[in-house]
Design an enzyme around this catalytic site. Structure first.
Site, PDB file in Angstrom:
ATOM      1  N   GLY A 159     -20.555  -6.640   1.388  1.00  0.00           N
ATOM      2  CA  GLY A 159     -20.432  -7.135   2.750  1.00  0.00           C
ATOM      3  C   GLY A 159     -19.450  -8.272   2.920  1.00  0.00           C
TER       4      GLY A 159
ATOM      5  N   LYS B 159       0.877  -1.170   0.000  1.00  0.00           N
ATOM      6  CA  LYS B 159       0.000   0.000   0.000  1.00  0.00           C
ATOM      7  C   LYS B 159       0.918   1.224   0.000  1.00  0.00           C
ATOM      8  CE  LYS B 159      -4.147   1.992   0.596  1.00  0.00           C
ATOM      9  NZ  LYS B 159      -5.337   1.755  -0.240  1.00  0.00           N
TER      10      LYS B 159
END
EC number: 6.3.3.3
Length: 238
Positions: free
Chosen positions: A202, A37
């Site tokens: 979800g 990241k």
């Protein structure tokens, strides 16, 4: 090529879940996986970030976060406001290349969309992908407005000589509307590449074992899963 850059058509489209799905499937297949990241924004010094979520779901992976900025802004702006060093494409590419020498797969998750700026010189994730000669996986929304954002992302990749692997829908709704259902057919054309998956909304709330099964069903064989775009689309376009 063992490097895959993962970008989104915007913020909140499901990049982290797609990154986690790619990582989880590769780990389950016995591969050594690293996830990078370059810039984590909107997270405090001791708060869990995207890589913590990926590691929770995917299991034994190497993670590398290069910069962290507290405000949820573009990395260059967040760095300037916090008085912290910016991250530059050369540094990112160097870290990724080092990890690629020791891992079977290195995933690079961007911040926001493809052209979000990392530094004052206007460097973006596209520059990183170009420097690494890496494929880029586009993560898109399911519904109205996604075709334009996806096409713009794909056009930038094409003009910069960067190859698009295809597109994944980062959050497929439980009750898809008409636009979402039609986009199953239209997204590949907008992306200039195949539909390589669709993860259910979800999915990040699942435990690792259940998430792995969802990832397997929701991601293409090219990414380690069993997803068939034609079979998936038939459920909603018949």
């Amino acid at each position: 090529m063992n490097i895959l850059v993962i970008t989104g058509t915007g913020t909140g489209v499901g990049k982290t879940m797609v990154t986690a799905a790619c990582a989880a499937l590769a780990v389950d297949n016995g591969q050594r996986v690293a996830v990078v990241k370059p810039a984590q924004t909107g997270v405090g010094p001791h708060e869990p970030g995207d890589l913590d979520e990926v590691a929770r779901i995917a299991g034994k992976i190497t993670t590398r976060e290069l910069r962290r900025y507290p405000e949820p802004l573009a990395p260059d702006t967040a760095a300037a406001r916090a008085g912290l060093p910016q991250v530059h494409p050369g540094e990112i590419a160097s870290v990724v290349a080092e990890l690629a020498a020791e891992h079977d797969l290195v995933l690079v998750e961007g911040a926001g969309g493809l052209l979000v700026r990392f530094d004052d010189e206007g460097a973006t994730l596209a520059d990183v992908a170009w420097a690494l000669n890496a494929l880029v996986l586009i993560v898109a929304e399911a519904g109205l407005g996604t075709l334009n954002a996806t096409a713009l992302t794909a056009e930038v990749l094409l003009k910069r000589g960067i190859e698009s692997a295809g597109v994944v829908i980062g959050s497929w709704p439980a009750e898809p509307d008409l636009a979402s259902r039609c986009n199953l057919v239209d997204l590949p054309e907008a992306a200039g590449g195949p539909l390589l998956g669709a993860l259910p909304a979800g999915a990040g709330l699942l435990d690792p074992s259940d998430f792995l099964e969802v990832a397997r069903a929701g991601m293409s064989p090219w990414l380690g899963g069993t997803f068939d775009p034609d079979v998936f689309a038939e459920q909603f376009t018949a």
